[in-house]
Design an enzyme around this catalytic site. Sequence first.
Site, PDB file in Angstrom:
ATOM      1  CE  LYS A  82      -3.927   2.011   2.569  1.00  0.00           C
ATOM      2  NZ  LYS A  82      -4.766   1.902   3.798  1.00  0.00           N
ATOM      3  CB  SER A 138      -8.220   3.544   2.809  1.00  0.00           C
ATOM      4  OG  SER A 138      -7.352   2.899   3.714  1.00  0.00           O
ATOM      5  CB  SER A 161      -8.553   0.880   5.704  1.00  0.00           C
ATOM      6  OG  SER A 161      -9.228   2.106   5.653  1.00  0.00           O
TER       7      SER A 161
END
Lengths: 494, 95
Positions: free
Chosen positions: A78, A159, A183
């Site tokens: 990420k 997210s 997330s």
Amino acid sequence: MTDLTKLTIASARDLLNSREISAVELTEAYLGEIATAGDLNCFVTVTAERARQMAAAADEKLAREAGGPLEGIPLAVKDLFCTRDVLTTASSHILDGFTPPYESTVTANLWADGAVMLGKANCDEFAMGSSNETSYYGDVVNPWHRHGDDETRLVPGGSSGGSAAAVAARLCLGALGTDTGGSIRQPAAFTGTVGIKPTYGRCSRWGIVAFASSLDQAGPFTRTVRDAAILLKSMASHDPKDTTSVALPVPDYERAFGRPVKGLKIGIPKEYRVDGMSDEVEDLWQQGIGWLKAAGAEIVDISLPHTRYALPAYYIVAPAEASSNLARYDGVRYGLRIADDDLITEYEKTRAAGFGREVKRRVLIGTYVLSAGYYDAYYLRAQKVRALIKRDFDVVFDAGVDAILTPATPTPAFAVESMATASPIEMYLNDVFTVTANMSGLPGISVPASLTDDGLPLGLQLIGRAFDETMLFRIGRVIEDAAGFFSPERWWAS
Amino acid sequence: MSVDQAIVRRIAHLARIAVDDADLDHLKDELNGILGWVEQLNEIDVEGVEPMTSVVEMAMKKRADIVDDGYIADEVVRNAPMSEDDYYVVPKVVE
């Protein structure tokens, strides 16, 4: 010949160790897949050259039988984890061109164990979002479609949407995410992947772009529960550089596999039956209860009375901490700068241009609730509510419950832009089942459990005792065994 | 508690985010929506409740007060939009 993108981390590890495949060919296979999947927009940066170098180094170690636990395993990261000399953006315009001179502890742990970095995954801006639609680098598209509807593009959740979508689309063997309110677990549920948020303090936060420091935790996305156990083992560590990192030994999670769940007590919280939950989600929950009962677990009804206050309390705590953490983006030390002759005006212009709508909204809310005279009414009260949410869990676990079973999300994945006119709160409700684990610090895992009638994945969540991730893997495995594995059709290949 | 346009302008300034006058009304409504929603926390009796500080009781870690890193000024400033001789360059602040 083995289809290298069909492997799991566990099976790839075996083939690498036995030299039946090389790390270089494995990495090339995934780089090839990434190249065909531009439509999904999973990556902000693909680090192909670095991946090839890391894979070659892995092959050299494997040849000497000196490979680490993840030697040659290609992963996506990420874009919230700082990676030395590699663009790190948090999917925000304000971090334009930022290349950290240091490496986050979690990624450093993975590289030390031999893993290969394929690239930096797209995410919501500063991890603020539940649909991956707030990224400066564009929406991530879910590899799943509704049956018979090839037109409607669905969100992957957020997210950590790029990480989840990349794992589901087989663009990597596993991926790193972070989870502040859901997330990891919500996108895992939306993409049919396994995602775990470990206990707060299990993984070091050092070098992860901070959103809400008392809630943020790193965790893995994988295609199987066993793979999640393998990755978490390497990610977790005690880190002196993070004062909230806990000095506890990291168990060998994989060894929990195969241990029966007979006799374990599984709590079913009545407060998680919320308005607007679809029949399919309710049916799935009952199905999960049935599976665990059939495996010999004891099902008990429990009450977590403060559940409904978790989300509103979160929307005080998280923006408050975000407004403080994001104060560092001033256009002076890194990233975007909109120059002006006056320093204050320069700050204001830089932050107005550099932050997106959702980020600004949360920074403003956070600034307000922390402003003079309001601290006690908002932030302090919310932290007290957190203590009550945690106490609800303590009571249940003290009464002998081993883990809690809930749906992971109230709905399956929704269409891109379908929430564009909704109020922010409607979007926030995506995290209604996941946010309690962040507020209490407890570990939670989302395991793919079924497909809806129109063919979209749904997940079940297990919440466990502090630092008992082992229990979540053990029970998650039973759900996985009963539910099977889910893969999207490969429509995106260009 | 709710905010009006003047308060939105004030907190935007505190947060160092330039906001167009045209956006103030919309932002005010959004913030009031969220502030109204979190007001349900007032239903809870938190009298005598200690605010949560950590998931498990633990003493705050302390490290020795020693220099264990440094002399990397070029790395520290290398991401700055403007720097000179290991200093960040900003508009003139003091006359």
